[in-house]
Design an enzyme around this catalytic site. Sequence first.
Site, PDB file in Angstrom:
ATOM      1  CG  ASP A  34      -1.737   1.247   1.371  1.00 22.01           C
ATOM      2  OD1 ASP A  34      -1.669   2.117   0.470  1.00 22.01           O
ATOM      3  OD2 ASP A  34      -2.468   1.371   2.376  1.00 22.01           O
ATOM      4  CB  VAL A  35       2.457   3.258  -2.701  1.00 30.95           C
ATOM      5  CG1 VAL A  35       3.123   2.075  -3.380  1.00 30.95           C
ATOM      6  CG2 VAL A  35       1.252   3.740  -3.476  1.00 30.95           C
ATOM      7  CE1 TYR A  51      -3.391  10.064 -12.607  1.00 28.81           C
ATOM      8  CE2 TYR A  51      -3.680  11.666 -14.372  1.00 28.81           C
ATOM      9  CZ  TYR A  51      -3.196  10.449 -13.918  1.00 28.81           C
ATOM     10  OH  TYR A  51      -2.501   9.637 -14.785  1.00 28.81           O
ATOM     11  CE  LYS A  53       0.170   9.643 -12.113  1.00 27.52           C
ATOM     12  NZ  LYS A  53       1.041   8.495 -11.794  1.00 27.52           N
TER      13      LYS A  53
END
Length: 247
Positions: free
Chosen positions: A66-67, A159, A163
Amino acid sequence: MEKEFEGKYALVTGGAGGIGFAAARELARRGLSGVILADMNAEAAEKSAAELEAATGCKCWGRYVDVSSPESIEELFAFAAATMPGLHILVNCAGVCPVTPVEELDAAKWDWCMNINLRGAHLCVREAIKPMKAQHWGRIINIASLAARIGGIASSVSYAASKGGLLAATKSYAKVLAKDGINVNAVCPGVVRTAMTANTAYTCDGIPMGRLGETDDIAGVIAFLASEDSRYITGCGIDVNGGQYMS
């Protein structure tokens, strides 16, 4: 080419399927000696590892991670240190792609995305560079996104921001780790046909090549960045999007 990664060992987060699994498969096809497929879906990771080992002969392990949890990441890399004779390649592919509208993007939803896509990737880099520094050789490939370049439309602001942050972090890692023989690059895919995008309304509109990306389109670029052919490339974001964005 078939044996260019012989003697090398890799760890791929998000490795049970999609781009992560395609990357591991391409490395294995080219002679990789061993790989850990780490994923939150432990059962799928174990199944994918067994499938890949049977198909290529590369030694494969499926492992839970689970990062978003620093402790889980530490346990993963402790397993890697105890299982493999070295760690040469890290592919940071684990991630989420929320579509939460701005009006609904509260602190908890923002942090959830950041903790997986950005903080999780950083903590994996932090662990991976320990053995890489010792052997004075390493390749780290972070999976960013077209959204890091142009912002998200269907995807959430969180998101795109995560990124974009990963792309910026890639440049910083590259600068500070170059002296240790560690190359750090990012891949910025456009829309790729995966389980993550299967239920979205993405079309080929605006893509000059007239099709969505496939996981193998990305995997080949990852393999290049992991190879000796990329020895003088670091801190780059490689755009793989069928011509949708050109820099």
